[in-house]
Design a protein around this motif. Structure first.
Motif, PDB file in Angstrom:
ATOM      1  N   LYS A 143       0.868  -1.571   0.067  1.00  0.00           N
ATOM      2  CA  LYS A 143       0.048  -0.121   0.436  1.00  0.00           C
ATOM      3  C   LYS A 143       0.681   1.431  -0.148  1.00  0.00           C
ATOM      4  O   LYS A 143       0.885   2.223  -0.651  1.00  0.00           O
ATOM      5  N   THR A 144       1.901   1.596   1.544  1.00  0.00           N
ATOM      6  CA  THR A 144       3.078   3.030   1.595  1.00  0.00           C
ATOM      7  C   THR A 144       4.432   2.011   1.379  1.00  0.00           C
ATOM      8  O   THR A 144       4.580   0.937   1.756  1.00  0.00           O
ATOM      9  N   VAL A 145       5.151   2.715   0.704  1.00  0.00           N
ATOM     10  CA  VAL A 145       6.528   1.988   1.089  1.00  0.00           C
ATOM     11  C   VAL A 145       7.629   3.807   1.795  1.00  0.00           C
ATOM     12  O   VAL A 145       8.665   3.398   1.605  1.00  0.00           O
ATOM     13  N   SER A 146       6.801   4.427   2.052  1.00  0.00           N
ATOM     14  CA  SER A 146       7.351   5.489   2.662  1.00  0.00           C
ATOM     15  C   SER A 146       7.904   5.201   4.218  1.00  0.00           C
ATOM     16  O   SER A 146       7.397   4.717   4.845  1.00  0.00           O
ATOM     17  N   ARG A 147       9.412   6.427   4.441  1.00  0.00           N
ATOM     18  CA  ARG A 147       9.811   5.625   5.524  1.00  0.00           C
ATOM     19  C   ARG A 147      10.245   7.295   6.342  1.00  0.00           C
ATOM     20  O   ARG A 147      10.460   8.195   5.323  1.00  0.00           O
ATOM     21  N   ASN A 148      10.259   6.716   7.377  1.00  0.00           N
ATOM     22  CA  ASN A 148      10.370   7.993   8.013  1.00  0.00           C
ATOM     23  C   ASN A 148      12.259   8.353   9.449  1.00  0.00           C
ATOM     24  O   ASN A 148      12.511   7.786  10.124  1.00  0.00           O
ATOM     25  N   THR A 203       9.194  10.057   0.588  1.00  0.00           N
ATOM     26  CA  THR A 203       7.338   9.571   0.354  1.00  0.00           C
ATOM     27  C   THR A 203       7.352   8.413  -0.434  1.00  0.00           C
ATOM     28  O   THR A 203       8.610   7.766  -0.834  1.00  0.00           O
ATOM     29  N   ASP A 204       6.436   8.274  -0.486  1.00  0.00           N
ATOM     30  CA  ASP A 204       5.840   6.801  -1.492  1.00  0.00           C
ATOM     31  C   ASP A 204       6.158   7.061  -3.158  1.00  0.00           C
ATOM     32  O   ASP A 204       7.223   5.945  -3.162  1.00  0.00           O
ATOM     33  N   VAL A 205       6.306   8.100  -3.405  1.00  0.00           N
ATOM     34  CA  VAL A 205       7.118   7.635  -4.578  1.00  0.00           C
ATOM     35  C   VAL A 205       8.489   7.900  -5.205  1.00  0.00           C
ATOM     36  O   VAL A 205       8.514   7.108  -5.728  1.00  0.00           O
ATOM     37  N   ALA A 247       8.068  -4.126  -4.359  1.00  0.00           N
ATOM     38  CA  ALA A 247       7.566  -2.924  -3.765  1.00  0.00           C
ATOM     39  C   ALA A 247       7.218  -1.804  -4.390  1.00  0.00           C
ATOM     40  O   ALA A 247       7.075  -0.581  -4.342  1.00  0.00           O
ATOM     41  N   ALA A 248       8.253  -2.318  -5.092  1.00  0.00           N
ATOM     42  CA  ALA A 248       8.100  -0.818  -6.457  1.00  0.00           C
ATOM     43  C   ALA A 248       6.794  -0.825  -7.583  1.00  0.00           C
ATOM     44  O   ALA A 248       7.544   0.635  -8.089  1.00  0.00           O
ATOM     45  N   ASP A 249       6.457  -1.718  -7.148  1.00  0.00           N
ATOM     46  CA  ASP A 249       5.508  -1.547  -8.486  1.00  0.00           C
ATOM     47  C   ASP A 249       5.920  -1.370  -9.653  1.00  0.00           C
ATOM     48  O   ASP A 249       5.404  -1.299 -10.453  1.00  0.00           O
TER      49      ASP A 249
END
Length: 452
Positions: A143-148, A203-205, A247-249
């Motif tokens: 759904k998302t791969v964003s990371r902090n 970010t996710d993108v 994961a990168a779609d």
């Protein structure tokens, strides 16, 4: 009440190194030694839990061993630490999540960069390759791969990774993947730079593009390991790269990586499983650009040819040819730009030769060697194949002519695949070594460099 120690091996090493009652000091030394991985914050409590059964990641264990070795004045193997082999180490298990794929990638890159012998050795596992294909094809997308994380990652940072991938790809094609130093250098960069970026802030993108770049680099490292004859390592890296591509779609790159697994399976004689892997790649690629389809159908043809499925092989070759004819009508991804008529011709040589259709196979010989200068390994592979098919067909003179060319083309190429084809040709010609031309060629082939 303190829990009892369950890792007596680790406790004994700490005592021997003078850290038995100085767990905080050991943690500080570990943090300093591990600075290349980012900011570690281990403390005495971390050591407490390690002594009581908690298992750190493989790259942390490797740094522990180095820290203790400096204090003890001798080498310390990772296995001496008493943590045992973790899940996914020395195996080709398809990671369940993007986070697990990042962890697995870092472990694999560290193992190769530091020349650590994996706790579990092995060979190519067709069953796990097919399981990876199923996971890639049918698992739900992330759904998302964003990371902090701490380090911000930008699009410009990622473009530099693609440039590096192009550089290592060029080295591989010119010189082969057989040099462990080149692979270790690439793995070291992945550990020091890419692993930190994967644990950064994005970010996710941006994250999907980063994962795509990481999959490209890990896939290239896998292919170099395959070419070097290190098949277990190659499969491990390809499997992780496949999950990163998921994961990168990026289904097209995933299909390409799956086709690489199929090519490795063909090389090792697992023809039917190779065909299944190639079919899964074609199915998963969907409405792909013509160049991608040409590459995938070509891989399928080699699998069918090795398994003796003449009709399926010829159909796949025809589809690959039609797709290649359409490549000018659509733009494919950058990683497929290498694939052209010479690569298709080389595959046709191989699969038609496997089907004992030698006359048909040799019609593709002129196209198979029409390669640009940087494709030194492919030229050597195709030249060896042409020579071997002539030998199988009973034309010793032609086999010797191509054998001489092979001896020249193989200079400077370190490839276990080239080495294997040299051995195959040598075995074909050896019964006629009393002939002067055969003796000459056999001597020239004996000087071809080993893969490592």
């Amino acid at each position: 009440m303190a829990r009892p120690v369950t890792n007596a091996a680790f406790e004994a090493l700490l005592h021997a190194a003078g850290y038995g009652n100085a767990h905080a000091a050991f943690a500080r030394q570990l943090n300093h030694a591990g600075r290349n991985y980012g900011t570690w914050r281990y403390d005495a409590a971390s050591v407490y839990w390690w002594l009581r059964g908690r298992r750190p990641a493989e790259h942390v264990q490797a740094t522990m061993a180095e820290t203790l070795a400096r204090k003890l004045g001798r080498s310390v193997a990772v296995l001496e630490l008493g943590f045992g082999a973790g899940e996914g180490t020395g195996t080709s298990i398809y990671p369940a999540s993007a986070g697990q794929a990042i962890d697995a990638a870092e472990r694999l890159w560290t193992t190769l960069a530091k020349h650590i012998r994996p706790p579990v050795s092995g060979t190519f596992d067709s069953g796990k390759a097919l399981q990876a294909a199923l996971g890639w094809r049918y698992d739900l997308p992330d759904k998302t791969v964003s990371r902090n994380g701490r380090q911000p990652v930008t699009t410009g940072d990622i473009q530099s990774l693609y440039a590096l991938a192009d550089h290592f790809t060029d080295l591989d094609r010119r010189h082969g993947g057989g040099s462990p130093h080149t692979r270790a250098l690439m793995a070291d960069f992945l550990v020091r730079q890419v692993a930190l970026m994967l644990r950064g802030n994005y970010t996710d993108v941006v994250g999907r593009d980063l994962l795509r770049a990481a999959a490209t680099l890990s896939g290239q490292l896998a292919f170099m390991s395959y070419d070097a004859g290190d098949h277990a390592t190659a499969q491990h890296h390809t499997t992780v790269a496949l999950r990163l591509a998921k994961a990168a779609d990026d289904r097209l790159h995933g299909a390409h990586l799956l086709a690489n697994l199929a090519a490795q399976a063909v090389h090792l004689g697992h023809a039917r499983d190779a065909a299944r892997l190639a079919e899964a790649a074609i199915d998963g690629a969907g409405r792909a650009p013509a160049a991608v389809l040409a590459r995938l159908y070509t891989t399928a043809a080699t699998a069918y040819g090795q398994s003796g499925e003449r009709r399926a092989c010829q159909v796949a070759l025809a589809k690959a040819e039609r797709a290649l004819d359409r490549t000018g009508l659509s733009v494919g991804p950058r990683w497929v730009n290498y694939f052209g008529p010479a690569h298709l011709a080389g595959a046709a040589l191989r699969c038609l030769g496997d089907l004992h259709l030698y006359t048909q196979a040799l019609r593709h010989a002129p196209d198979a060697i029409t390669l640009s200068s940087q494709n030194a390994r492919t030229r050597a592979l195709h030249t060896a194949l042409i020579a071997t098919i002539h030998a199988r067909a009973g034309d010793t003179d032609a086999a010797c002519d191509w054998g001489r060319k092979l001896a020249r083309h193989a200079v400077g190429v370190h490839s276990a695949r080239v080495e294997q084809r040299v051995r195959e040709l040598t075995a074909m010609l050896s019964p006629q070594q009393a002939l002067p031309q055969v003796s000459e060629v056999l001597y020239a082939l004996s000087t071809v460099p080993a893969a490592t």
